[in-house]
Design a protein around this motif. Sequence first.
Motif, mmCIF file in Angstrom:
data_model
loop_
_atom_site.group_PDB
_atom_site.id
_atom_site.type_symbol
_atom_site.label_atom_id
_atom_site.label_comp_id
_atom_site.label_asym_id
_atom_site.label_seq_id
_atom_site.Cartn_x
_atom_site.Cartn_y
_atom_site.Cartn_z
ATOM 1 N N LEU A 117 3.263 -12.108 -14.074
ATOM 2 C CA LEU A 117 4.175 -13.250 -14.234
ATOM 3 C C LEU A 117 5.061 -13.055 -15.460
ATOM 4 C CD1 LEU A 117 4.748 -15.867 -12.704
ATOM 5 C CD2 LEU A 117 3.196 -17.037 -14.266
ATOM 6 N N ASP A 118 4.474 -12.563 -16.536
ATOM 7 C CA ASP A 118 5.279 -12.307 -17.735
ATOM 8 C C ASP A 118 6.387 -11.294 -17.446
ATOM 9 O OD1 ASP A 118 4.026 -14.090 -19.414
ATOM 10 O OD2 ASP A 118 2.571 -12.643 -20.154
ATOM 11 N N ALA A 119 6.029 -10.235 -16.719
ATOM 12 C CA ALA A 119 7.036 -9.226 -16.374
ATOM 13 C C ALA A 119 8.143 -9.848 -15.535
ATOM 14 C CB ALA A 119 6.385 -8.055 -15.642
ATOM 15 N N LEU A 120 7.743 -10.648 -14.572
ATOM 16 C CA LEU A 120 8.723 -11.285 -13.689
ATOM 17 C C LEU A 120 9.640 -12.232 -14.451
ATOM 18 C CD1 LEU A 120 6.965 -12.260 -10.384
ATOM 19 C CD2 LEU A 120 9.254 -11.308 -10.620
ATOM 20 N N LEU A 121 9.045 -13.054 -15.308
ATOM 21 C CA LEU A 121 9.863 -14.017 -16.059
ATOM 22 C C LEU A 121 10.783 -13.285 -17.023
ATOM 23 C CD1 LEU A 121 7.094 -16.718 -16.675
ATOM 24 C CD2 LEU A 121 9.080 -16.929 -15.146
ATOM 25 N N GLY A 122 10.288 -12.193 -17.586
ATOM 26 C CA GLY A 122 11.127 -11.387 -18.469
ATOM 27 C C GLY A 122 12.318 -10.802 -17.727
ATOM 28 N N PRO A 161 12.917 -4.024 -15.867
ATOM 29 C CA PRO A 161 12.022 -3.322 -16.789
ATOM 30 C C PRO A 161 10.620 -3.948 -16.827
ATOM 31 C CG PRO A 161 14.173 -3.693 -17.808
ATOM 32 C CD PRO A 161 14.162 -4.468 -16.526
ATOM 33 N N GLY A 162 9.631 -3.102 -16.636
ATOM 34 C CA GLY A 162 8.244 -3.554 -16.752
ATOM 35 C C GLY A 162 7.647 -4.105 -15.479
ATOM 36 N N LEU A 163 8.483 -4.442 -14.512
ATOM 37 C CA LEU A 163 7.959 -5.112 -13.310
ATOM 38 C C LEU A 163 7.090 -4.180 -12.469
ATOM 39 C CD1 LEU A 163 7.860 -7.647 -11.577
ATOM 40 C CD2 LEU A 163 9.909 -6.857 -10.409
ATOM 41 N N LEU A 164 7.591 -2.981 -12.210
ATOM 42 C CA LEU A 164 6.839 -2.057 -11.364
ATOM 43 C C LEU A 164 5.524 -1.655 -12.036
ATOM 44 C CD1 LEU A 164 7.238 -0.756 -8.591
ATOM 45 C CD2 LEU A 164 8.185 1.238 -9.723
ATOM 46 N N ASP A 165 5.574 -1.420 -13.324
ATOM 47 C CA ASP A 165 4.340 -1.079 -14.040
ATOM 48 C C ASP A 165 3.320 -2.213 -13.944
ATOM 49 O OD1 ASP A 165 5.053 1.470 -14.823
ATOM 50 O OD2 ASP A 165 5.913 0.826 -16.733
ATOM 51 N N ALA A 166 3.804 -3.442 -14.107
ATOM 52 C CA ALA A 166 2.897 -4.588 -14.010
ATOM 53 C C ALA A 166 2.291 -4.668 -12.610
ATOM 54 C CB ALA A 166 3.638 -5.880 -14.352
ATOM 55 N N LEU A 167 3.128 -4.466 -11.615
ATOM 56 C CA LEU A 167 2.664 -4.533 -10.231
ATOM 57 C C LEU A 167 1.641 -3.440 -9.921
ATOM 58 C CD1 LEU A 167 5.682 -5.317 -7.939
ATOM 59 C CD2 LEU A 167 3.387 -6.242 -7.727
ATOM 60 N N LEU A 168 1.951 -2.228 -10.349
ATOM 61 C CA LEU A 168 1.034 -1.117 -10.071
ATOM 62 C C LEU A 168 -0.273 -1.322 -10.828
ATOM 63 C CD1 LEU A 168 3.643 1.791 -10.168
ATOM 64 C CD2 LEU A 168 2.460 0.910 -8.133
ATOM 65 N N ALA A 191 0.836 -1.209 0.000
ATOM 66 C CA ALA A 191 0.000 0.000 0.000
ATOM 67 C C ALA A 191 0.868 1.256 0.000
ATOM 68 C CB ALA A 191 -0.931 -0.010 1.216
ATOM 69 N N ILE A 192 1.980 1.214 0.717
ATOM 70 C CA ILE A 192 2.896 2.365 0.753
ATOM 71 C C ILE A 192 3.477 2.614 -0.638
ATOM 72 C CG2 ILE A 192 5.142 3.152 1.618
ATOM 73 C CD1 ILE A 192 4.417 1.609 4.264
ATOM 74 N N VAL A 193 3.895 1.538 -1.285
ATOM 75 C CA VAL A 193 4.475 1.665 -2.635
ATOM 76 C C VAL A 193 3.446 2.251 -3.594
ATOM 77 C CG1 VAL A 193 5.253 0.287 -4.621
ATOM 78 C CG2 VAL A 193 6.247 -0.096 -2.359
ATOM 79 N N ARG A 194 2.234 1.801 -3.471
ATOM 80 C CA ARG A 194 1.174 2.322 -4.340
ATOM 81 C C ARG A 194 0.961 3.823 -4.085
ATOM 82 N NH1 ARG A 194 -5.084 0.323 -4.343
ATOM 83 N NH2 ARG A 194 -5.579 1.059 -6.435
ATOM 84 N N THR A 195 0.941 4.200 -2.828
ATOM 85 C CA THR A 195 0.752 5.615 -2.480
ATOM 86 C C THR A 195 1.904 6.456 -3.016
ATOM 87 O OG1 THR A 195 -0.445 5.010 -0.491
ATOM 88 C CG2 THR A 195 0.475 7.231 -0.556
ATOM 89 N N LEU A 196 3.131 5.963 -2.836
ATOM 90 C CA LEU A 196 4.296 6.722 -3.316
ATOM 91 C C LEU A 196 4.304 6.812 -4.845
ATOM 92 C CD1 LEU A 196 7.118 5.405 -0.940
ATOM 93 C CD2 LEU A 196 5.942 7.610 -0.833
ATOM 94 N N ALA A 197 3.846 5.770 -5.500
ATOM 95 C CA ALA A 197 3.790 5.795 -6.966
ATOM 96 C C ALA A 197 2.794 6.849 -7.442
ATOM 97 C CB ALA A 197 3.402 4.421 -7.501
ATOM 98 N N GLU A 198 1.738 7.030 -6.670
ATOM 99 C CA GLU A 198 0.697 7.975 -7.076
ATOM 100 C C GLU A 198 1.030 9.410 -6.674
ATOM 101 O OE1 GLU A 198 -2.690 6.301 -5.132
ATOM 102 O OE2 GLU A 198 -3.022 4.786 -6.699
#
Lengths: 113, 113
Positions: free
Chosen positions: B91-96, A88-95, A27-34
């Motif tokens: 998962l795709d982001a993570l595997l990438g 690359p792409g991980l944080l965007d996917a997570l958010l 939740a903190i990460v989401r808040t900081l991202a926003e």
Amino acid sequence: MLPDHPEREQIRLESVLAALGNPLRLAIVRTLAESGERNCSSLLRAQSKSTMTHHWRVLRTSGVIWQRPEGRENLLSLRRVDLDARFPGLLDALLGVMEHDAPGHETTEPKES
Amino acid sequence: MLPDHPEREQIRLESVLAALGNPLRLAIVRTLAESGERNCSSLLRAQSKSTMTHHWRVLRTSGVIWQRPEGRENLLSLRRVDLDARFPGLLDALLGVMEHDAPGHETTEPKES
């Protein structure tokens, strides 16, 4: 480089995932991202100071956030540039996932099985 | 539904991230993503049985893998359909990312700071 923060190349995927594997830290990460940089105390909410200090440490030492002193407080921000460069792409996917799956959110859809 | 596995709707983001926040479990997920269903013992390698049993449990109860008995062994597979449905793109982001950042991999690039 701020003390007690890993450099970009030292940030490890498993440490970032472990840091994010907690509903409060997510939740903190989401808040900081926003909201960009935030004052520690503005994120304290209902938690004790020692609890939050623990969570800041986990997020900071894993490389997820910057924590820099300003006066008697600390300012927190997401290490978005570093995380995007390392993973690359991980944080965007997570958010993106969090948008639809807020921590603490309970789905009420009927079960399939 | 196999016993001791969450149903799709019960899979929680923070539990999946916590399960993946370990280099050995990350490596298992990567192997299962590449090779499909695998026999437990083919993934045991240098770890003790009790260590691996612990890791199977964390991956299973968080909803990351299916673990089904066959004879005297267990077969493991990634719950890719369920994870993709619950957390699209994650998962795709993570595997990438793992392709370029294998667990245990140490970067040798010069530091920037």
